[in-house]
Design a protein around this motif. Structure first.
Motif, PDB file in Angstrom:
ATOM      1  N   LYS A   1       0.844  -1.214   0.000  1.00  0.00           N
ATOM      2  CA  LYS A   1       0.000   0.000   0.000  1.00  0.00           C
ATOM      3  C   LYS A   1       0.871   1.254   0.000  1.00  0.00           C
ATOM      4  O   LYS A   1       0.638   2.177  -0.776  1.00  0.00           O
ATOM      5  CB  LYS A   1      -0.926  -0.038   1.224  1.00  0.00           C
TER       6      LYS A   1
ATOM      7  N   GLN B   1       4.992   9.257   7.174  1.00  0.00           N
ATOM      8  CA  GLN B   1       4.089  10.181   6.468  1.00  0.00           C
ATOM      9  C   GLN B   1       4.577  11.614   6.634  1.00  0.00           C
ATOM     10  O   GLN B   1       4.546  12.405   5.695  1.00  0.00           O
ATOM     11  CB  GLN B   1       2.667  10.010   6.991  1.00  0.00           C
TER      12      GLN B   1
ATOM     13  N   ILE C   1       4.801  -1.144  13.094  1.00  0.00           N
ATOM     14  CA  ILE C   1       3.692  -0.356  13.636  1.00  0.00           C
ATOM     15  C   ILE C   1       2.314  -0.862  13.148  1.00  0.00           C
ATOM     16  O   ILE C   1       1.375  -0.967  13.933  1.00  0.00           O
ATOM     17  CB  ILE C   1       3.884   1.167  13.353  1.00  0.00           C
ATOM     18  N   ASP C   2       2.217  -1.219  11.865  1.00  0.00           N
ATOM     19  CA  ASP C   2       0.905  -1.631  11.336  1.00  0.00           C
ATOM     20  C   ASP C   2       0.569  -3.084  11.678  1.00  0.00           C
ATOM     21  O   ASP C   2      -0.578  -3.511  11.519  1.00  0.00           O
ATOM     22  CB  ASP C   2       0.868  -1.439   9.818  1.00  0.00           C
TER      23      ASP C   2
HETATM   24  C1  S3P Z   1       2.591   4.839   6.177  1.00  0.00           C
HETATM   25  C2  S3P Z   1       3.243   5.157   7.327  1.00  0.00           C
HETATM   26  C3  S3P Z   1       2.773   4.726   8.657  1.00  0.00           C
HETATM   27  C4  S3P Z   1       1.793   3.577   8.559  1.00  0.00           C
HETATM   28  C5  S3P Z   1       0.756   3.799   7.510  1.00  0.00           C
HETATM   29  C6  S3P Z   1       1.393   3.987   6.148  1.00  0.00           C
HETATM   30  C7  S3P Z   1       3.126   5.358   4.905  1.00  0.00           C
HETATM   31  O1  S3P Z   1       2.153   5.804   9.291  1.00  0.00           O
HETATM   32  O2  S3P Z   1       1.185   3.369   9.823  1.00  0.00           O
HETATM   33  O3  S3P Z   1      -0.115   2.686   7.452  1.00  0.00           O
HETATM   34  O4  S3P Z   1       2.706   4.894   3.842  1.00  0.00           O
HETATM   35  O5  S3P Z   1       3.977   6.253   4.955  1.00  0.00           O
HETATM   36  P1  S3P Z   1       2.993   6.923  10.068  1.00  0.00           P
HETATM   37  O6  S3P Z   1       3.970   7.434   9.124  1.00  0.00           O
HETATM   38  O7  S3P Z   1       2.012   7.950  10.487  1.00  0.00           O
HETATM   39  O8  S3P Z   1       3.587   6.184  11.242  1.00  0.00           O
END
Ligand code: S3P
Length: 429
Positions: free
Chosen positions: A23, A168, A313-314
């Protein structure tokens, strides 16, 4: 709203599965493909509700995107080729869409607005609006939650010491940094997934990475490319746990993305004594990939904290399911970020696994689980969160009697074929 009914314990199963595309990498393929000049083709693209929210957003900005059977073609118009969106951008349930696009849109010469569904409108946005404003972004309103309105302006590079370990946040600032005058430098408290960095390099955009720090200069135009997106390790994790906890089971999961900043889940299972191995390890478009083999075995409890938390984390919700079937205690701490995911995942997993008879306790920053090796069927709820829904479905494979999981349509956010695979496993010997 669809409910999932799991009638009985799974049989031992043996299966070979290729889960859908990653994803995180799929979102980035759409965004960077839109900024490149010419065609980008990404095989293995995940076509799910989250990634299609990103596709719709760039389409609103005049980019031609063609999604077809696990492949996407994007006709990028260059760094300055986006047009003012025809509508408010609806990131739906996707934090990645909202936060990454906020960085990109801050640097455009047109105004835009971003909103999302009820869950996303509750999630924190100041983690991106604070540093973006430091770069000169003009974001109207308090900027703590969606919706936000962005005027679009010239940005200056900054050195930002992020208080949260978030890919993110890092990616949002790197996208803004493509346009900012001077250097944009992001330091994170713990390293997070580096798909943006790897994909920028694959597109030929220079950036510097040293330990917890990434820096980027304003970019020159770059060209479209070919991408191969591996299967999502976060989706694979549900199938891995199903095999680990069901006696006699074995699963081979093909073509899984093994980015070292995402493989915390495998390290945790190995520390739990999990029977896991990797074959065909290789590199594809700058990302490590391999096949993961998992077999049922006796697990033991572990402590999960520090960098393992950001590297898994996920997967922590489904790891909490595995912990229910481990011998001894598992303690997950320093994981307060789970409280601001699609739902409060600490509360959701504690409440729902308790209904199935788990010995699980909620902590401020995690969970304590005493493995009981036995759960019973019950009526439980997904809290509208795809990862909670799938974690409960996996737990139900080892619950005695019938389990009903209410409101499971949310799995289409990341793993649209999950129920079909799950049905096949349930009926396979
Ligand atoms: C993601 C980063 C993670 C993750 C999310 C997808 C990404 O979040 O939990 O499902 O694609 O950069 P955070 O960056 O907020 O930890």
């Amino acid at each position: 709203m669809t409910d999932l009914i799991v009638k009985k314990n799974f049989h031992a199963f043996s299966a070979e599965i290729t889960p859908p595309g990653d994803k995180s990498i799929s979102h980035r393929a759409i965004i960077l493909g839109s900024l490149a000049r010419g065609k980008t083709r990404a095989r293995g693209f995940l076509s799910s509700r989250d990634t299609l929210a990103t596709v719709n957003a760039v389409r609103h900005m005049g980019i031609d995107v063609n999604v077809n059977a696990g492949e996407v073609q994007i006709l990028g118009k260059g760094l300055f080729g986006l047009k003012m969106p025809r509508d408010i951008i609806d990131a739906e349930n996707s934090g990645t869409t909202a936060r990454l696009l906020a960085g990109l849109l801050s640097a455009q010469n047109f105004p835009s607005a971003i909103t999302g569904d009820l869950s996303l409108r509750r999630r924190p946005m100041s983690r991106i609006t604070v540093p973006l404003r430091k770069m000169g972004a003009k974001i109207l309103g308090r900027g703590e939650t969606l919706p936000i309105h962005i005027t679009g302006s010239e940005l200056e590079g900054i050195e930002y010491d992020s208080p949260v370990a978030s890919a993110q946040v890092k990616s949002s600032l790197l996208l803004a940094g493509l346009y900012a005058r001077g250097k944009t430098c992001v330091t994170e408290p713990k390293r997070t997934r580096d798909h943006t960095e790897r994909m920028l390099s694959h597109f030929g955009v220079p950036l510097k990475v040293s330990e917890n720090c990434v820096s980027i200069d304003s970019a020159e135009e770059f060209s479209g490319t070919e991408l191969e997106i591996p299967s999502d390790i976060s989706s694979a994790a549900f199938l891995i746990v199903a095999a680990l906890i069901n006696p006699g089971s074995e699963i081979v999961i093909k073509n899984v993305g093994l980015n070292p900043l995402r493989t915390g889940v495998l390290d945790i299972f190995l520390e739990m004594g999990g029977d896991i191995s990797i074959e065909n390890f290789r590199e594809c478009c700058g990302e490590p990939v391999g096949d993961v083999i998992a077999r049922h075995c006796i697990l033991n409890g572990v402590r999960i904290e520090g960098e393992l938390v950001s590297r898994a984390i996920d997967e922590l919700p489904v790891i909490s399911v595995a912990a229910c079937f481990a011998e001894g205690q598992t303690v997950i701490s320093e994981a307060e970020e789970l409280r601001v995911k699609e739902t409060d995942r600490i509360r959701a997993m504690t409440e729902e696994l308790s209904k199935l008879g788990a010995d699980i306790q909620e902590m401020r920053d995690g969970m304590v689980i005493n493995g009981t090796q036995e759960l019973h069927g019950a009526r439980c709820h997904s809290h509208g969160d795809h990862r909670v829904a799938m974690s409960l479905a996996v737990a139900a494979t080892r619950a005695l009697g019938e389990t009903v999981i209410e409101d499971t349509d949310c799995v289409s956010v990341s793993f649209p074929g999950f129920f079909q695979i799950f049905d096949e496993l349930e009926n396979r010997k």
